[in-house]
Design a protein around this motif. Structure first.
Motif, PDB file in Angstrom:
ATOM      1  N   ASN A   1       0.829  -1.214   0.000  1.00  0.00           N
ATOM      2  CA  ASN A   1       0.000   0.000   0.000  1.00  0.00           C
ATOM      3  C   ASN A   1       0.863   1.265   0.000  1.00  0.00           C
ATOM      4  OD1 ASN A   1      -2.474  -1.244  -0.095  1.00  0.00           O
ATOM      5  ND2 ASN A   1      -2.723  -1.329   2.130  1.00  0.00           N
TER       6      ASN A   1
ATOM      7  N   LYS B   1       0.801   4.098  -2.926  1.00  0.00           N
ATOM      8  CA  LYS B   1       0.577   5.519  -2.648  1.00  0.00           C
ATOM      9  C   LYS B   1       1.707   6.365  -3.232  1.00  0.00           C
ATOM     10  CE  LYS B   1      -2.268   5.150   1.512  1.00  0.00           C
ATOM     11  NZ  LYS B   1      -2.360   5.413   2.975  1.00  0.00           N
TER      12      LYS B   1
ATOM     13  N   TYR C   1       1.256   6.501  -6.908  1.00  0.00           N
ATOM     14  CA  TYR C   1       0.129   7.381  -7.219  1.00  0.00           C
ATOM     15  C   TYR C   1       0.568   8.843  -7.185  1.00  0.00           C
ATOM     16  CZ  TYR C   1      -4.227   9.934  -6.712  1.00  0.00           C
ATOM     17  OH  TYR C   1      -5.242  10.829  -6.885  1.00  0.00           O
ATOM     18  N   GLN C   2       1.330   9.211  -6.155  1.00  0.00           N
ATOM     19  CA  GLN C   2       1.824  10.591  -6.045  1.00  0.00           C
ATOM     20  C   GLN C   2       2.725  10.945  -7.220  1.00  0.00           C
ATOM     21  OE1 GLN C   2       3.686  10.699  -2.202  1.00  0.00           O
ATOM     22  NE2 GLN C   2       1.757  10.804  -1.077  1.00  0.00           N
TER      23      GLN C   2
ATOM     24  N   GLU D   1       0.573  11.489 -10.212  1.00  0.00           N
ATOM     25  CA  GLU D   1      -0.089  12.794 -10.105  1.00  0.00           C
ATOM     26  C   GLU D   1       0.853  13.909 -10.542  1.00  0.00           C
ATOM     27  OE1 GLU D   1      -2.999  14.305  -7.916  1.00  0.00           O
ATOM     28  OE2 GLU D   1      -3.961  12.736  -9.095  1.00  0.00           O
TER      29      GLU D   1
ATOM     30  N   GLN E   1     -10.266   2.367  -2.249  1.00  0.00           N
ATOM     31  CA  GLN E   1      -9.670   3.591  -2.810  1.00  0.00           C
ATOM     32  C   GLN E   1     -10.386   4.001  -4.094  1.00  0.00           C
ATOM     33  OE1 GLN E   1      -7.556   5.236  -1.092  1.00  0.00           O
ATOM     34  NE2 GLN E   1      -7.222   3.658   0.469  1.00  0.00           N
TER      35      GLN E   1
ATOM     36  N   GLN F   1     -12.474   6.502  -4.930  1.00  0.00           N
ATOM     37  CA  GLN F   1     -12.390   7.912  -5.330  1.00  0.00           C
ATOM     38  C   GLN F   1     -11.002   8.267  -5.833  1.00  0.00           C
ATOM     39  OE1 GLN F   1     -14.875  10.014  -5.740  1.00  0.00           O
ATOM     40  NE2 GLN F   1     -16.236   8.358  -5.080  1.00  0.00           N
ATOM     41  N   LEU F   2      -9.986   7.666  -5.245  1.00  0.00           N
ATOM     42  CA  LEU F   2      -8.607   7.916  -5.673  1.00  0.00           C
ATOM     43  C   LEU F   2      -8.407   7.444  -7.106  1.00  0.00           C
ATOM     44  CD1 LEU F   2      -6.216   9.070  -3.929  1.00  0.00           C
ATOM     45  CD2 LEU F   2      -5.381   6.727  -3.811  1.00  0.00           C
ATOM     46  N   ILE F   3      -8.896   6.251  -7.400  1.00  0.00           N
ATOM     47  CA  ILE F   3      -8.754   5.663  -8.733  1.00  0.00           C
ATOM     48  C   ILE F   3      -9.566   6.454  -9.759  1.00  0.00           C
ATOM     49  CG2 ILE F   3      -9.179   3.605 -10.120  1.00  0.00           C
ATOM     50  CD1 ILE F   3      -8.734   1.980  -7.514  1.00  0.00           C
TER      51      ILE F   3
ATOM     52  N   SER G   1     -10.525   9.596  -9.594  1.00  0.00           N
ATOM     53  CA  SER G   1      -9.909  10.918  -9.783  1.00  0.00           C
ATOM     54  C   SER G   1      -8.738  10.845 -10.759  1.00  0.00           C
ATOM     55  CB  SER G   1      -9.434  11.460  -8.438  1.00  0.00           C
ATOM     56  OG  SER G   1      -8.694  12.654  -8.604  1.00  0.00           O
ATOM     57  N   LEU G   2      -7.880   9.850 -10.570  1.00  0.00           N
ATOM     58  CA  LEU G   2      -6.716   9.697 -11.448  1.00  0.00           C
ATOM     59  C   LEU G   2      -7.140   9.351 -12.870  1.00  0.00           C
ATOM     60  CD1 LEU G   2      -3.617   9.684 -11.541  1.00  0.00           C
ATOM     61  CD2 LEU G   2      -3.689   7.247 -11.006  1.00  0.00           C
TER      62      LEU G   2
END
Length: 325
Positions: A63, A67, A70-71, A74, A129, A131-133, A135-136
Motif C-alpha cells: 500500500n 501511494k 500514485y503521487q 499525479e 480507494q 475515489q482515488l482511482i 480521480s486519477l
C-alpha cells in the motif's frame, strides 16, 4: 504416570479400583480439546491485535508503494498538463495568428467527457480507494482528450503550412540583424518616449542598436518596393513587399545593397546599419506592416528563435524605454 484412583464399595466394604468408562474418556478428551481451542483462539486474537501477520506486513508495504506511485503519477500528469498548456498557448497565439485562422475555443479544449456512468465498472467493485482511482482516471482521460484535440490542431496547421509554402517563405519571420545574444533590441513596439521631442509617441517598430556598417538582412522573401533617402524621419530606408499583405521597412541605414524592383530571399543582405534621419545612435528601425496596419514585429520572430529566446525578447520589447528614433 497417571495416578490410580480407588473408591469405597459399600457392598463389599472394600476399596475398589476405579475403572474409566469409554464415555468418561470421550468426555475428558472433549473437555481438554475445548479448553485448548478456547485458549488458542484467545492467544490468536491477542496476537492479531498487537502483531501483524507476514501477509499483513506485505500488504501494508505494498500500500505504501502504491501511494508513492500514485503521487508520482499525479506529479507526472501535472507536468504533462503544464506542457500541454504551453503548446496550446503557442498554437493559439502564434501559429494560428501566423496563418490568420481563429484559435480553438476554450470550451472545446476544456470540455469534459459526458456521462454519469463512465466509472460504473469501477464503482461496482466496491474498492476502498475508489475515489482515488476515479480521480486519477478522470485526469488521464481529460489529458488524453486535450492531447487528441491538440494533435488534430497540429494536423490542420501542417496542412496549412504545406498549402502555403510561398506564404510561409514570404512572412518577415527573422530579425533584421544578427542578434544571437539577444542584447541588440533597444526599444520595442508601442508608446515610447521620443528621443528628440521628449514626449510619448507611438513607436511603430522596434529598434536594434548595432555598430555602423553592420549588415541588415531581408526578413522574408519579396520584392524591394522602395529605396529612398529623406532628410529627417527615416533617413535612408528600404521597403520590401512580401505579398500576402506583408510589408517590412528598414530605416536609418548607412548604405543600400539592393535596388528597387529587385527580388530578395529571406536572409539576403540588403544594406548596412547607419545613423541617418531622425536618429540618435547607429541602429536599424524595423517595421512590419500587415494589410496597411503597423503590427508588433516581435510577434513574427519565430523562425530564428527558440521558445525560451522568444520569451526573453518579448520581455525586452515590453519595457517602456526611450526609442532611438
Amino acid at each position: 504416570m497417571s495416578r490410580i484412583k480407588y473408591y469405597y464399595d459399600p457392598k463389599t466394604c472394600k476399596y475398589e479400583r476405579y475403572q474409566k468408562s469409554k464415555w468418561d474418556v470421550v468426555l475428558n478428551a472433549l473437555g481438554f480439546f475445548s479448553a485448548a481451542s478456547i485458549i488458542a483462539v484467545a492467544i490468536l486474537i491477542v496476537f492479531n491485535l498487537y502483531f501483524d501477520s507476514p501477509k499483513e506486513i506485505l500488504l501494508r508495504n505494498e500500500n505504501k508503494e502504491l501511494k508513492l506511485y500514485y503521487q508520482l503519477m499525479e506529479e507526472e500528469i501535472g507536468i504533462m498538463s503544464q506542457m500541454l498548456g504551453d503548446l496550446q498557448q503557442r498554437d493559439d497565439n502564434l501559429y494560428r495568428v501566423i496563418f490568420e485562422t481563429e484559435p480553438i475555443p476554450s470550451e472545446i479544449r476544456n470540455a469534459g467527457i459526458g456521462g454519469a456512468d463512465r466509472f460504473k465498472e469501477i464503482r461496482s467493485k466496491g474498492l476502498k480507494q475508489e475515489q482515488l482511482i476515479i480521480s486519477l482516471k478522470s485526469k488521464v482521460e481529460n489529458l488524453k482528450r486535450q492531447l487528441y484535440i491538440q494533435n488534430v490542431s497540429y494536423d490542420d496547421i501542417s496542412e496549412m503550412a504545406l498549402n502555403k509554402e510561398e506564404y510561409w517563405a514570404s512572412i518577415p519571420a527573422i530579425q533584421p540583424i544578427v542578434n544571437e545574444e539577444l542584447i541588440n533590441l533597444a526599444s520595442g513596439f508601442g508608446n515610447r518616449l521620443h528621443p528628440i521631442l521628449k514626449v510619448r509617441k507611438m513607436h511603430t517598430g522596434v529598434d536594434f542598436s548595432a555598430p555602423k556598417g553592420t549588415p541588415i538582412y531581408a526578413t522574408g522573401d519579396g520584392v524591394v518596393s522602395d529605396v529612398k533617402t529623406v532628410f529627417g524621419g527615416y533617413g535612408k530606408y528600404i521597403e520590401i513587399d512580401h505579398g500576402f499583405g506583408f510589408v517590412s521597412r528598414y530605416a536609418h541605414m548607412n548604405e543600400f545593397k539592393v535596388r528597387k524592383g529587385q527580388k530578395v530571399k529571406r536572409g539576403d543582405m540588403i544594406g548596412t546599419v547607419g545613423n541617418t534621419g531622425s536618429s540618435t545612435a547607429p541602429h536599424v528601425h524595423y517595421e512590419v506592416i500587415k494589410d496597411g496596419a503597423y503590427v508588433n514585429p516581435v510577434h513574427y520572430f519565430f523562425k530564428d528563435l527558440e521558445p525560451s529566446e522568444y520569451e526573453k525578447i518579448l520581455e525586452l520589447a515590453s519595457k517602456e524605454n526611450q526609442s532611438l528614433s
